[in-house]
Design a protein around this motif. Sequence first.
Motif, PDB file in Angstrom:
ATOM      1  N   TYR A  97      30.275  50.191  44.960  1.00 38.02           N
ATOM      2  CA  TYR A  97      31.753  49.576  45.244  1.00 38.02           C
ATOM      3  C   TYR A  97      31.592  48.094  45.413  1.00 38.02           C
ATOM      4  O   TYR A  97      30.918  47.676  45.904  1.00 38.02           O
ATOM      5  N   HIS A  98      32.436  47.379  44.774  1.00 37.80           N
ATOM      6  CA  HIS A  98      32.480  45.953  44.815  1.00 37.80           C
ATOM      7  C   HIS A  98      33.607  45.651  45.929  1.00 37.80           C
ATOM      8  O   HIS A  98      34.545  45.993  45.849  1.00 37.80           O
ATOM      9  N   ARG A  99      33.030  44.462  46.848  1.00 36.22           N
ATOM     10  CA  ARG A  99      33.973  43.918  47.638  1.00 36.22           C
ATOM     11  C   ARG A  99      33.724  42.476  47.748  1.00 36.22           C
ATOM     12  O   ARG A  99      32.690  42.059  47.676  1.00 36.22           O
ATOM     13  N   THR A 100      34.494  41.494  48.133  1.00 36.39           N
ATOM     14  CA  THR A 100      34.178  40.440  48.135  1.00 36.39           C
ATOM     15  C   THR A 100      33.521  39.783  49.560  1.00 36.39           C
ATOM     16  O   THR A 100      33.548  40.959  50.465  1.00 36.39           O
ATOM     17  N   LEU A 101      32.791  38.683  49.635  1.00 28.12           N
ATOM     18  CA  LEU A 101      32.326  38.610  50.752  1.00 28.12           C
ATOM     19  C   LEU A 101      33.059  38.556  51.993  1.00 28.12           C
ATOM     20  O   LEU A 101      32.849  38.625  52.873  1.00 28.12           O
ATOM     21  N   THR A 102      34.318  38.110  51.540  1.00 29.36           N
ATOM     22  CA  THR A 102      35.552  37.845  52.665  1.00 29.36           C
ATOM     23  C   THR A 102      35.715  39.038  53.293  1.00 29.36           C
ATOM     24  O   THR A 102      36.083  39.478  54.493  1.00 29.36           O
ATOM     25  N   SER A 103      35.867  40.217  52.319  1.00 31.35           N
ATOM     26  CA  SER A 103      36.117  41.678  52.669  1.00 31.35           C
ATOM     27  C   SER A 103      35.052  42.209  53.983  1.00 31.35           C
ATOM     28  O   SER A 103      35.309  42.546  54.839  1.00 31.35           O
ATOM     29  N   TYR A 104      33.821  41.733  53.353  1.00 31.95           N
ATOM     30  CA  TYR A 104      32.666  42.297  54.427  1.00 31.95           C
ATOM     31  C   TYR A 104      32.636  41.663  55.582  1.00 31.95           C
ATOM     32  O   TYR A 104      32.636  42.284  56.708  1.00 31.95           O
ATOM     33  N   VAL A 105      32.910  40.368  55.658  1.00 39.10           N
ATOM     34  CA  VAL A 105      33.079  39.710  56.826  1.00 39.10           C
ATOM     35  C   VAL A 105      34.181  40.108  57.929  1.00 39.10           C
ATOM     36  O   VAL A 105      34.108  40.165  58.997  1.00 39.10           O
ATOM     37  N   GLN A 106      35.373  40.266  57.104  1.00 39.48           N
ATOM     38  CA  GLN A 106      36.395  40.743  57.754  1.00 39.48           C
ATOM     39  C   GLN A 106      36.157  42.162  58.655  1.00 39.48           C
ATOM     40  O   GLN A 106      36.400  42.272  59.595  1.00 39.48           O
ATOM     41  N   ALA A 107      35.661  43.146  57.510  1.00 41.23           N
ATOM     42  CA  ALA A 107      35.405  44.410  58.225  1.00 41.23           C
ATOM     43  C   ALA A 107      34.296  44.272  59.263  1.00 41.23           C
ATOM     44  O   ALA A 107      34.386  45.189  60.114  1.00 41.23           O
ATOM     45  N   ILE A 108      33.371  43.452  59.071  1.00 38.62           N
ATOM     46  CA  ILE A 108      32.309  43.114  60.304  1.00 38.62           C
ATOM     47  C   ILE A 108      32.831  42.998  61.549  1.00 38.62           C
ATOM     48  O   ILE A 108      32.618  43.480  62.575  1.00 38.62           O
TER      49      ILE A 108
END
Length: 246
Positions: A193-204
Motif C-alpha cells: 500500500y502506498h501512502r504519502t509521507l503526509t498521510s503517514y504523519v497525519q495518521a501518526i
Amino acid sequence: MNTEQAIQRWNRYAERYTANYDEQGDIHRVVLLNPTIFSLLGEVDGNHLLDAGCGEGYLSRLLVKKGARVTAVDFSQKMLDIAMERTPQQEAIQFLHGNCENLSFLADEQFDGIVSNMVLQDLEDYQAALCEMFRLLKPNSTFIFSILHPCFVTPNSGWMRHEQLDQQYWKVQHYFYEGEYHQLDADPPIVLYHRTLTSYVQAIRQAGFTIETIVEPKPSQDMLRKYPQFAEDLHCADFIVFKLKK
Ligand SMILES: C[S@@+](CC[C@H](N)C(=O)[O-])C[C@H]1O[C@@H](n2cnc3c(N)ncnc32)[C@H](O)[C@@H]1O
C-alpha cells in the motif's frame, strides 16, 4: 484485497520470503534496518516488547538475546510456524496469531515498547494499526516502525538507465497515489500500500503519538566495504524508520 486474501498470500509466500534469512534477517536488515532499529531502541533488558508483524521472528530472537521479554504477533499462520521452528527457546517469546489492525485480545498499556519492522506498508488499515499500537503501549513508551520510504518506493519506481549520460537513475512515479499496488518481481507478486509521507504523519498524530525522530538508513562505511552493492543506497533511501512516543 481483503484480509483473508492477504493472509493467504503471505502464507503462500512465507517459505520463499524467509529463505534468505539468517539469525540477523536478510541482507537489507543486516546493512540498513537492524543498525537503525537497535540504535533507536537503546537498552531493552527487562522490557516487555511487542514485535508487531514478526514474520519468521529474527527480530524477536535478537531482542530476547538483549534481555527483553517478547510477544510476537503475525496474521500469517505459516510465518508463525516458521518462526516457532526457528526459535529453539520458545518460552522466551510468546507467538500469537493476530491482525495488527485489531489486537483486541491484548490488554491496554501492557508493553514497554513496540517494534514493527516492514509491516505497515503491507496492511490496509494503517490508521487502525497505529491506534492499536498506541493503545497497547504504556504511557511515555516508544513505538519504532520501519516502512519502505514512501517518497522513493512508489508504484512503478525503480532504476533506469539514461543511455546518453550513461548513468543509472532512480525513477519515481505516482507519488500521490494512495492505495494498493503490486511489486511484480516476486512470485506471487507482493501487494503493498502506498501512502504519502503526509498521510503517514497525519495518521501518526491522529493516533496520539508524537514523532521523536525519523531515520532514513544509509549504509555505513564498514557495511559498504562488506557489501559494496549497497553503494546505490547512497543515492536515495529504501526505508524510513520512525520513533514515536506515546
Ligand atoms: C515484510 S514481512 C516482515 C516480517 C518481519 N517483521 C521481518 O522484518 O522480517 C511483513 C510481515 O507482516 C505480516 N503482516 C502483514 N499484514 C499484517 C497484519 N495486518 N497483521 C499482522 N501481520 C501482518 C506478514 O504476514 C509478514 O510476516
